[in-house]
Design an enzyme around this catalytic site. Structure first.
Site, short mmCIF file in Angstrom:
data_model
loop_
_atom_site.label_atom_id
_atom_site.label_comp_id
_atom_site.label_asym_id
_atom_site.label_seq_id
_atom_site.Cartn_x
_atom_site.Cartn_y
_atom_site.Cartn_z
N LYS A 232 -12.73 -23.20 -21.36
CA LYS A 232 -12.97 -22.33 -22.54
C LYS A 232 -11.79 -22.42 -23.50
O LYS A 232 -11.93 -22.57 -24.72
CB LYS A 232 -13.18 -20.90 -22.07
CG LYS A 232 -13.07 -19.82 -23.13
CD LYS A 232 -14.16 -19.92 -24.18
CE LYS A 232 -13.94 -18.92 -25.29
NZ LYS A 232 -14.39 -17.58 -24.98
N CYS A 286 -11.64 -14.90 -31.47
CA CYS A 286 -11.40 -15.97 -30.49
C CYS A 286 -10.17 -16.82 -30.83
O CYS A 286 -9.15 -16.75 -30.17
CB CYS A 286 -12.63 -16.86 -30.40
SG CYS A 286 -14.14 -15.96 -30.08
N1 SAJ Z 1 -12.32 -22.30 -39.73
C1 SAJ Z 1 -11.60 -23.14 -40.58
N2 SAJ Z 1 -11.90 -24.47 -40.62
C2 SAJ Z 1 -12.90 -25.00 -39.84
C3 SAJ Z 1 -13.61 -24.14 -38.97
C4 SAJ Z 1 -13.32 -22.79 -38.94
O1 SAJ Z 1 -10.71 -22.69 -41.30
O2 SAJ Z 1 -13.14 -26.21 -39.93
C5 SAJ Z 1 -11.97 -20.88 -39.66
C6 SAJ Z 1 -13.14 -19.95 -39.92
O3 SAJ Z 1 -13.22 -19.65 -41.29
C7 SAJ Z 1 -12.76 -18.71 -39.10
C8 SAJ Z 1 -11.97 -19.29 -37.94
O4 SAJ Z 1 -11.58 -20.60 -38.32
O5 SAJ Z 1 -11.92 -17.85 -39.82
C9 SAJ Z 1 -12.76 -19.36 -36.65
O6 SAJ Z 1 -13.93 -20.05 -36.97
P1 SAJ Z 1 -14.97 -20.49 -35.79
O7 SAJ Z 1 -16.08 -21.22 -36.43
O8 SAJ Z 1 -14.24 -21.15 -34.70
O9 SAJ Z 1 -15.58 -19.10 -35.37
P2 SAJ Z 1 -15.34 -18.15 -34.15
O10 SAJ Z 1 -13.98 -17.57 -34.15
O11 SAJ Z 1 -16.48 -17.24 -34.16
O12 SAJ Z 1 -15.42 -19.14 -32.90
C10 SAJ Z 1 -16.44 -19.03 -31.97
C11 SAJ Z 1 -15.87 -19.66 -30.75
N3 SAJ Z 1 -16.72 -19.36 -29.66
C12 SAJ Z 1 -16.16 -18.90 -28.53
O13 SAJ Z 1 -14.98 -18.74 -28.39
C13 SAJ Z 1 -17.10 -18.60 -27.45
C14 SAJ Z 1 -15.70 -21.15 -30.94
O14 SAJ Z 1 -15.47 -21.77 -29.68
C15 SAJ Z 1 -16.93 -21.78 -31.50
O15 SAJ Z 1 -16.65 -23.14 -31.80
C16 SAJ Z 1 -17.35 -21.09 -32.78
O16 SAJ Z 1 -17.59 -19.71 -32.44
C17 SAJ Z 1 -18.60 -21.73 -33.27
O17 SAJ Z 1 -18.62 -22.12 -34.43
O18 SAJ Z 1 -19.51 -21.85 -32.47
#
Ligand code: SAJ
Length: 466
Positions: A232, A286
């Site tokens: 994870k 996360c």
């Molecule tokens: N972000 C960026 N650039 C990117 C992708 C995301 O700046 O290329 C930012 C987003 O705006 C956000 C943060 O990062 O502020 C996190 O984004 P995220 O898409 O990773 O979203 P989370 O935090 O909801 O991550 C969850 C996580 N799931 C779990 O921990 C079970 C992550 O592993 C998943 O990859 C993500 O959801 C998902 O997109 O599925």
């Protein structure tokens, strides 16, 4: 209990039958964005499910069939159905339900303290409660995200001390970390393979069968709880580091007059390139927290994860960079942040999710407000509500009208169809626009007369000649 039998004595095959026949009793401790969909799903698959939470209003709303996670498609209908059928009941009192459960699922928050160390107080408290009341033959499944080794070295000893029982001999212990994306949890629960590691292979097989039967999803069996937790964290830290790399490219290419989004799109044509994008920073429950679970375990064994820590510093610096871009854009039209009206579009931590946990946009708004800006915030997921201490308006027009600067904070689906010319007509004359989420076209913004800044984007119009 399963007609008097221990969950350790049933076979993986039997689990599926017993679940369907309503013979399995499960308690889920922690009814948040992961725990509640998990509890509803087990109930929907046939189990008798108790949900335990410390929050009275959470318990009350669940027992009335109300879903507080409005941005989780599919949860509302399932929750109302299983509550109505009497298959899911929420309660504040753990003791009476823990003692009659075959499986106990721990799904409580494990946030990070300001000192950047994991706060395991909730999982510790719950482990004491579960240990005190659980019966021999129960299987405990930890879904909360914890550092590798925490299940074996922190949770197991508490369970044994409280119960007077022994792992494997008297009760099973497994780790099945959640891997769901907020806003898509119900879909992810039934599509993303589940990683399961347990204290012994028999418990692992039984837990795997339970998740396969409930979610219809592939279960990846690994050799131990610590391995499951490492999986994870590895996938999330991989993401955090790669986002930091994208942010580092953005900061450099702004200075080189190169469009980082154009570069990433072109790189994406290469078969082994994995696109990540720069932005306002990394928010949510996360990614900003997960690295510190691993860092703590690393430091315990004298290892220093430099890259993981540096990535956190780069990502945490991005909100300040967006504030600097806002200052520059306003200065370009002879204005200062102090006294300027800034229309902020989007305050959630990521697109299409109603959640401001560690949202970088909240940090940006706080800093701009400290500097004397007048903020007018709109987020389609928080219309006319308060979010993170800020009033949120109920329309784009109210946020943008007569503004000195429009700040695109989150690439919500609803913002993708906004007409930039229309927004220009609403905003004040000589206005600026800052794009923290690569939502708008820089050239279009500049042609419309905005003073434009975008993270990783060029700030001058394309020259006709080189
Ligand atoms: N972000 C960026 N650039 C990117 C992708 C995301 O700046 O290329 C930012 C987003 O705006 C956000 C943060 O990062 O502020 C996190 O984004 P995220 O898409 O990773 O979203 P989370 O935090 O909801 O991550 C969850 C996580 N799931 C779990 O921990 C079970 C992550 O592993 C998943 O990859 C993500 O959801 C998902 O997109 O599925």
């Amino acid at each position: 209990m399963i007609s008097g039998k221990s969950s350790l004595c049933i076979s993986a095959e039997e689990v599926k039958t017993l679940l369907r026949e309503g013979e399995i009793c499960i308690t889920v401790v922690g009814l948040g964005r992961i725990g509640l969909p998990t509890a509803a799903s087990f109930a929907n698959a046939g189990a008798k499910v108790y949900g335990v939470d410390i929050n009275e209003s959470v318990v009350g709303t669940i027992n009335s069939g109300e879903n507080r996670f409005v941005d989780e498609p599919g949860l509302e209908d399932m929750l109302r159905k299983v509550v109505k059928e009497g298959k899911l009941h929420a309660t504040l009192r753990a003791e009476p339900v823990i003692s009659k459960s075959d499986f106990l699922i721990l799904s409580v928050p494990t946030p990070v303290l300001p000192s950047k160390t994991p706060d395991y107080s909730a999982i510790r408290t719950v482990s004491h409660q579960v240990g005190e009341y659980m019966k021999s033959g129960t299987t405990v499944i930890v879904e909360s995200t914890v550092g590798p080794g925490t299940v074996e070295n922190l949770i197991a000893p508490i369970l044994e001390a409280e119960s007077g029982m022994k792992v494997d001999a008297d009760f099973g212990l497994a780790s099945a970390p959640e891997r769901s994306d907020p806003g898509n949890i119900m879909k992810n629960l039934t599509s993303v393979p589940r990683v399961v590691g347990a204290s012994n292979s028999r418990t692992r097989d039984i837990v795997a069968a339970l998740y396969e039967a409930t979610f219809g999803v592939e279960v990846v069996k690994v050799s131990s709880p610590r391995t499951a937790n490492a999986v994870k964290l590895t996938e999330n830290l991989f993401r955090d580091v790669n986002i930091a790399l994208a942010n580092e490219f953005a900061l450099l290419y702004e200075k080189l007059g190169i469009d980082v989004i154009e570069v990433i799109k072109a790189c994406s044509t290469k078969y082994n390139f994995m696109p990540h994008y720069p932005g306002a920073g990394v928010g949510g429950p996360c990614l900003p927290a997960n690295p510190y679970y691993l860092i703590e375990e690393a430091l315990k064994v004298g290892d220093i994860p430099y890259l993981i820590r540096m990535a956190r510093e780069i990502n945490d610096r991005m909100p300040e960079h967006i504030v600097e871009l806002t200052m520059e854009a306003l200065n370009e039209v002879a204005k200062t942040v102090r006294g300027s009206k800034i229309g902020v579009l989007g305050i959630s931590y990521k697109p299409n999710v109603k959640d401001v946990q560690l949202s970088p946009i909240v940090s940006i708004c706080s800093r701009l407000q400290e500097m004397g800006a007048i903020l007018k915030i709109y987020d389609p997921l928080f219309p006319a509500e308060r979010a993170a201490g800020f009033d949120v308006l109920d329309s784009v027009e109210k946020a943008v009208s007569n503004s000195d600067c429009i700040l695109f904070g989150v690439a919500h689906e609803k913002f993708k169809h906004l007409d930039l010319g229309y927004l220009r007509s609403l905003s004040g004359n000589r206005s600026a626009v800052v794009d923290a989420c690569h939502l708008i076209d820089p050239q279009e913004a500049m042609k419309l007369g905005f003073a434009y800044r975008g993270v990783g984007r060029p700030r001058s119009r394309n020259l006709e000649v080189f």
